[in-house]
Design an enzyme around this catalytic site. Structure first.
Site, PDB file in Angstrom:
ATOM      1  CB  SER A  99      -2.305   7.061  -1.329  1.00  9.78           C
ATOM      2  OG  SER A  99      -2.746   5.803  -0.521  1.00  9.78           O
ATOM      3  N   GLY A 100      -0.711   7.376   1.408  1.00  2.00           N
ATOM      4  CA  GLY A 100      -0.788   8.202   2.471  1.00  2.00           C
ATOM      5  C   GLY A 100       0.447   7.370   3.548  1.00  2.00           C
ATOM      6  N   GLY A 105       1.936   4.551   3.586  1.00  2.00           N
ATOM      7  CA  GLY A 105       2.710   4.041   2.775  1.00  2.00           C
ATOM      8  C   GLY A 105       4.223   4.768   1.806  1.00  2.00           C
ATOM      9  N   GLY A 165       0.872  -0.952   0.301  1.00  2.00           N
ATOM     10  CA  GLY A 165      -0.273   0.409   0.663  1.00  2.00           C
ATOM     11  C   GLY A 165       0.985   1.086  -0.123  1.00  2.00           C
ATOM     12  CB  ALA A 166       4.153   1.846  -1.342  1.00  2.00           C
ATOM     13  CB  SER A 171      -4.285   2.413  14.992  1.00  2.00           C
ATOM     14  OG  SER A 171      -5.103   3.086  14.570  1.00  2.00           O
ATOM     15  CE1 TYR A 177      -8.007   0.859   9.672  1.00  2.00           C
ATOM     16  CE2 TYR A 177      -8.249   1.411  11.543  1.00  2.00           C
ATOM     17  CZ  TYR A 177      -7.761   1.110  10.867  1.00  2.00           C
ATOM     18  OH  TYR A 177      -6.586   1.827  11.137  1.00  2.00           O
TER      19      TYR A 177
HETATM   20  P1  NDP Z   1      -5.098   3.932   2.546  1.00  2.00           P
HETATM   21  O1  NDP Z   1      -5.925   4.894   2.050  1.00  2.00           O
HETATM   22  O2  NDP Z   1      -4.251   6.502   2.196  1.00  2.00           O
HETATM   23  O3  NDP Z   1      -3.919   3.745   2.158  1.00  2.00           O
HETATM   24  C1  NDP Z   1      -3.814   2.689   2.390  1.00  2.00           C
HETATM   25  C2  NDP Z   1      -2.870   1.533   1.401  1.00  2.00           C
HETATM   26  O4  NDP Z   1      -3.688   0.293   1.166  1.00  2.00           O
HETATM   27  C3  NDP Z   1      -3.490   2.626  -0.190  1.00  2.00           C
HETATM   28  O5  NDP Z   1      -1.859   2.980  -0.358  1.00  2.00           O
HETATM   29  C4  NDP Z   1      -4.417   1.891  -0.819  1.00  2.00           C
HETATM   30  O6  NDP Z   1      -4.338   1.065  -2.441  1.00  2.00           O
HETATM   31  C5  NDP Z   1      -3.985  -0.076   0.435  1.00  2.00           C
HETATM   32  N1  NDP Z   1      -4.998  -1.165  -0.461  1.00  2.00           N
HETATM   33  C6  NDP Z   1      -5.465  -1.202   0.044  1.00  2.00           C
HETATM   34  N2  NDP Z   1      -6.100  -2.114  -0.193  1.00  2.00           N
HETATM   35  C7  NDP Z   1      -5.126  -2.910  -1.039  1.00  2.00           C
HETATM   36  C8  NDP Z   1      -5.502  -4.497  -1.663  1.00  2.00           C
HETATM   37  N3  NDP Z   1      -6.545  -4.800  -1.781  1.00  2.00           N
HETATM   38  N4  NDP Z   1      -3.988  -4.443  -1.804  1.00  2.00           N
HETATM   39  C9  NDP Z   1      -2.757  -3.718  -2.194  1.00  2.00           C
HETATM   40  N5  NDP Z   1      -3.011  -2.390  -0.763  1.00  2.00           N
HETATM   41  C10 NDP Z   1      -3.906  -2.468  -0.745  1.00  2.00           C
HETATM   42  O7  NDP Z   1      -4.452   5.043   4.280  1.00  2.00           O
HETATM   43  P2  NDP Z   1      -3.086   4.995   5.413  1.00  2.00           P
HETATM   44  O8  NDP Z   1      -2.583   5.567   5.201  1.00  2.00           O
HETATM   45  O9  NDP Z   1      -3.884   6.332   6.129  1.00  2.00           O
HETATM   46  O10 NDP Z   1      -3.417   3.759   6.068  1.00  2.00           O
HETATM   47  C11 NDP Z   1      -1.425   3.396   5.876  1.00  2.00           C
HETATM   48  C12 NDP Z   1      -1.516   1.881   7.931  1.00  2.00           C
HETATM   49  O11 NDP Z   1      -1.548   3.245   8.480  1.00  2.00           O
HETATM   50  C13 NDP Z   1      -3.067   1.462   8.008  1.00  2.00           C
HETATM   51  O12 NDP Z   1      -2.375   0.296   8.240  1.00  2.00           O
HETATM   52  C14 NDP Z   1      -4.192   2.311   8.874  1.00  2.00           C
HETATM   53  O13 NDP Z   1      -4.305   1.157   9.631  1.00  2.00           O
HETATM   54  C15 NDP Z   1      -2.860   2.542   9.641  1.00  2.00           C
HETATM   55  N6  NDP Z   1      -3.134   3.889  10.329  1.00  2.00           N
HETATM   56  C16 NDP Z   1      -3.420   5.286   9.650  1.00  2.00           C
HETATM   57  C17 NDP Z   1      -4.523   5.882  10.506  1.00  2.00           C
HETATM   58  C18 NDP Z   1      -4.330   7.370   9.623  1.00  2.00           C
HETATM   59  O14 NDP Z   1      -4.789   7.495  10.907  1.00  2.00           O
HETATM   60  N7  NDP Z   1      -4.262   7.543   8.645  1.00  2.00           N
HETATM   61  C19 NDP Z   1      -3.426   5.522  11.819  1.00  2.00           C
HETATM   62  C20 NDP Z   1      -2.981   4.438  12.779  1.00  2.00           C
HETATM   63  C21 NDP Z   1      -2.638   3.019  11.408  1.00  2.00           C
HETATM   64  P3  NDP Z   1      -4.951   2.153  -2.989  1.00  2.00           P
HETATM   65  O15 NDP Z   1      -4.358   3.626  -2.708  1.00  2.00           O
HETATM   66  O16 NDP Z   1      -4.898   1.690  -4.599  1.00  2.00           O
HETATM   67  O17 NDP Z   1      -6.683   3.044  -2.676  1.00  2.00           O
HETATM   68 MG1  PMR Z   2     -10.474   9.446  17.283  1.00  2.00          MG
HETATM   69  C1  PMR Z   2      -6.895  11.009  21.988  1.00  2.00           C
HETATM   70  C2  PMR Z   2      -7.622  11.560  21.455  1.00  2.00           C
HETATM   71  C3  PMR Z   2      -7.666  10.482  20.281  1.00  2.00           C
HETATM   72  C4  PMR Z   2      -6.998  10.035  19.509  1.00  2.00           C
HETATM   73  C5  PMR Z   2      -5.339  10.250  19.148  1.00  2.00           C
HETATM   74  C6  PMR Z   2      -8.328   9.676  18.418  1.00  2.00           C
HETATM   75  C7  PMR Z   2      -7.347   9.110  17.293  1.00  2.00           C
HETATM   76  N1  PMR Z   2      -9.593   9.397  18.879  1.00  2.00           N
HETATM   77  C8  PMR Z   2      -9.289  10.569  19.636  1.00  2.00           C
HETATM   78  C9  PMR Z   2     -10.433  10.538  20.326  1.00  2.00           C
HETATM   79  C10 PMR Z   2     -11.641  10.644  20.210  1.00  2.00           C
HETATM   80  N2  PMR Z   2     -11.645   9.748  18.694  1.00  2.00           N
HETATM   81  C11 PMR Z   2     -13.156  11.327  20.691  1.00  2.00           C
HETATM   82  C12 PMR Z   2     -13.117  11.600  21.920  1.00  2.00           C
HETATM   83  C13 PMR Z   2     -14.251  10.740  19.952  1.00  2.00           C
HETATM   84  C14 PMR Z   2     -15.781  11.277  19.762  1.00  2.00           C
HETATM   85  C15 PMR Z   2     -16.112  12.319  19.488  1.00  2.00           C
HETATM   86  C16 PMR Z   2     -13.319   9.985  17.789  1.00  2.00           C
HETATM   87  C17 PMR Z   2     -13.965   9.627  16.997  1.00  2.00           C
HETATM   88  C18 PMR Z   2     -13.138   9.133  16.281  1.00  2.00           C
HETATM   89  C19 PMR Z   2     -14.020   8.414  14.786  1.00  2.00           C
HETATM   90  C20 PMR Z   2     -15.536   8.526  14.907  1.00  2.00           C
HETATM   91  N3  PMR Z   2     -12.303   8.538  16.139  1.00  2.00           N
HETATM   92  C21 PMR Z   2     -12.800   8.190  15.121  1.00  2.00           C
HETATM   93  C22 PMR Z   2     -13.035   8.025  14.588  1.00  2.00           C
HETATM   94  C23 PMR Z   2     -12.763   7.274  13.327  1.00  2.00           C
HETATM   95  O1  PMR Z   2     -13.278   7.244  12.165  1.00  2.00           O
HETATM   96  C24 PMR Z   2     -11.451   7.414  12.928  1.00  2.00           C
HETATM   97  C25 PMR Z   2     -11.273   5.483  13.316  1.00  2.00           C
HETATM   98  O2  PMR Z   2     -11.726   5.312  14.367  1.00  2.00           O
HETATM   99  O3  PMR Z   2     -10.576   5.114  12.198  1.00  2.00           O
HETATM  100  C26 PMR Z   2     -10.881   3.564  12.251  1.00  2.00           C
HETATM  101  C27 PMR Z   2     -10.728   7.613  14.444  1.00  2.00           C
HETATM  102  C28 PMR Z   2      -9.034   7.773  15.018  1.00  2.00           C
HETATM  103  N4  PMR Z   2      -9.433   8.503  16.140  1.00  2.00           N
HETATM  104  C29 PMR Z   2      -8.220   8.571  16.077  1.00  2.00           C
HETATM  105  C30 PMR Z   2      -7.414   8.061  15.444  1.00  2.00           C
HETATM  106  C31 PMR Z   2      -5.903   7.354  14.815  1.00  2.00           C
HETATM  107  C32 PMR Z   2      -8.241   7.610  14.194  1.00  2.00           C
HETATM  108  C33 PMR Z   2      -8.456   6.814  12.950  1.00  2.00           C
HETATM  109  C34 PMR Z   2      -7.553   5.681  12.331  1.00  2.00           C
HETATM  110  C35 PMR Z   2      -7.573   4.661  12.952  1.00  2.00           C
HETATM  111  O4  PMR Z   2      -7.379   3.728  13.944  1.00  2.00           O
HETATM  112  O5  PMR Z   2      -6.061   3.677  12.030  1.00  2.00           O
END
Ligand code: NDP
Ligand code: PMR
Length: 397
Positions: free
Chosen positions: A94-95, A97, A91-92, A224, A272
């Site tokens: 976007s984002g 990666g 998944g490099a 995460s 997820y």
């Molecule tokens: P993105 O959606 O930007 O990146 C995800 C990547 O995964 C994309 O390159 C996507 O490809 C690829 N992908 C999805 N499905 C497949 C598949 N079937 N085969 C191959 N590649 C696939 O999200 P992020 O950069 O945010 O996520 C990267 C990682 O970071 C994830 O593991 C996520 O759980 C983790 N993470 C993200 C957080 C955040 O706040 N965003 C917080 C904590 C963890 P394509 O470009 O083709 O869609």
């Molecule tokens: Mg969250 C310190 C507080 C904190 C942090 C670090 C995150 C990270 N979130 C926090 C708090 C809260 N979030 C609170 C108080 C709420 C209620 C209003 C809240 C809500 C919320 C939602 C609806 N947060 C979310 C969502 C998502 O849809 C995202 C998610 O769960 O994706 C799986 C998300 C996230 N909060 C984060 C992080 C890192 C995410 C995103 C993704 C992930 O785990 O990959």
């Protein structure tokens, strides 16, 4: 890619195609000189230095900048910086990666294999991020198909490149889905892609990593905070919970079993978060089973809340609008893609992050620390059970 300071005048480059192990083509790329092309067969893939034999695979020659004359004349001087490290990042395109690929490429020490489902998207992403083309190779990988994963591993092996680090980064997040969707083999898509796909990929590539002569070999699975119920973020409903894994054990196919790992009703957001718990459990199980025997470092991480990535593409527009400022100004958990990429790049190559079995996080000053996983995400018995069921589902047992 030009090799500099060669002992004869024409500029040469190694042809961009990767040839079967042991062979490569040198081409004259100097504009003013007479063009030529030499096919070289490498009889031995080893160089002797400091009384030790080191494997120097073809991919290494392709990636390093030492001159031909240096290699010929002074093999004793060749040190472990001879070749770049090779790192596969899933998944490099976007984002996180992509940002990690960019951060690693900028060090000049890594060749990145971008393992992506959309070749053209990956190519455009690498270009617009400014990743120099000699620093990456794109290979097709669809984690939602076990067949594609096996084909990817075959193609990678055929490239002749050694493998030093694997980063399991790709993921899908389907919070608004009313109905489950499925991988090619019929597993619920989030668990199938984020966990089972990476599980098979890692298991198949472990042998390749074991064979690497690189000083530090690593497998990283991105975790995460939202899978960890010992945090505020992890307590936002729906909470992660794998239960007794009964849904996973019966195949997650929604036909004769639930689509959820714990056997409950389908919920995309929970699926997820559950998959992230699986990622963190898998990392620890890999550590317990293989670290001592292989010396490979296994690690997971929470890179920070990268609220602007494509991960939230399926969320409602209002969420996508408000989530970044909410994370920036309220929770203060926001981190830019660039900063998150640098963090993951540290886990790939920084000597101070070499400890195995660790879940890394970063504090407000962007300093790394070893974080505590939730009770469920550090449950050894669950990790073992998850491993055994996953093995069966992906056809390894
Ligand atoms: P993105 O959606 O930007 O990146 C995800 C990547 O995964 C994309 O390159 C996507 O490809 C690829 N992908 C999805 N499905 C497949 C598949 N079937 N085969 C191959 N590649 C696939 O999200 P992020 O950069 O945010 O996520 C990267 C990682 O970071 C994830 O593991 C996520 O759980 C983790 N993470 C993200 C957080 C955040 O706040 N965003 C917080 C904590 C963890 P394509 O470009 O083709 O869609
Ligand atoms: Mg969250 C310190 C507080 C904190 C942090 C670090 C995150 C990270 N979130 C926090 C708090 C809260 N979030 C609170 C108080 C709420 C209620 C209003 C809240 C809500 C919320 C939602 C609806 N947060 C979310 C969502 C998502 O849809 C995202 C998610 O769960 O994706 C799986 C998300 C996230 N909060 C984060 C992080 C890192 C995410 C995103 C993704 C992930 O785990 O990959």
């Amino acid at each position: 890619m030009a090799l500099q300071a060669v002992s004869f005048s024409p500029k040469i480059s190694i042809h961009k195609d990767v040839y079967p192990a042991g062979t490569f083509v040198l081409k004259n790329t100097g504009l003013s000189e007479v063009p030529f092309s030499v096919h070289i067969e490498v009889k031995s893939k080893s160089l002797i230095y400091r009384n030790k034999e080191v494997r120097v695979p073809v991919g290494a020659v392709r990636a390093q900048t030492a001159s031909v004359s240096e290699i010929k004349q002074a093999p004793q001087e060749v040190n472990k910086t001879l070749r770049k490290g090779n790192v596969i990042i899933t998944g490099a395109s976007s984002g996180l990666g992509l940002a990690t690929a960019k951060a690693l490429a900028e060090t000049g020490k890594w060749h990145i294999i971008m393992a992506c489902r959309n070749f053209l998207k990956a190519q455009m992403a690498a270009k617009s991020a400014g990743v120099a083309k000699e620093n990456y190779t794109i290979m097709h990988l669809d984690l939602a198909s076990l067949e594609s994963i096996r084909q990817f591993v075959d193609s990678f092996r055929r490239s002749g490149m050694p493998l030093d680090v694997l980063v399991c980064n790709a993921a899908v997040y389907l919070p608004t889905a009313k109905e489950p969707t499925f991988t090619a083999e019929g597993f619920e898509l989030s668990a199938g892609t984020n966990h089972l796909g990476h599980f098979l990929l890692t298991r198949l590539l472990l042998d390749d990593i074991k064979q690497s002569d690189y000083p530090s070999k690593r497998v990283i699975i991105v975790g995460s905070i939202t899978g960890n119920t010992n945090t505020l973020a992890g307590n936002v409903p729906p909470k992660a919970n794998l239960g007794d894994l009964r849904g996973l054990a019966s195949g997650l196919n929604g036909v004769n079993s639930s689509t959820m790992i714990d056997g409950g009703e389908f919920d995309g957001a929970k699926a997820y978060k559950d998959s992230k718990v699986c990622n963190m459990l898998t990392m620890q199980e890999l550590h317990r089973r293989y670290h001592e025997e292989t010396g490979i470092t296994f690690a997971s991480l929470y890179p920070g809340c990268i609220a602007t990535t494509g991960l939230f593409r399926e969320h409602i527009p209002l969420f996508r609008l408000l989530f970044p400022p909410f994370q920036k100004y309220i929770t203060k958990g926001y981190v830019s893609e660039e900063e998150a990429g640098k963090r993951l790049a540290q886990v790939v190559g920084d000597p101070s992050l070499e400890q195995s079995g660790v879940y890394w996080s970063w504090n407000k000053n962007s300093a790394s620390f070893q974080n505590q996983l939730s009770e469920e995400a550090s449950d050894e018995e669950k990790a073992r059970k998850l491993w055994e069921i996953s093995e069966k589902l992906v056809g390894l047992a």
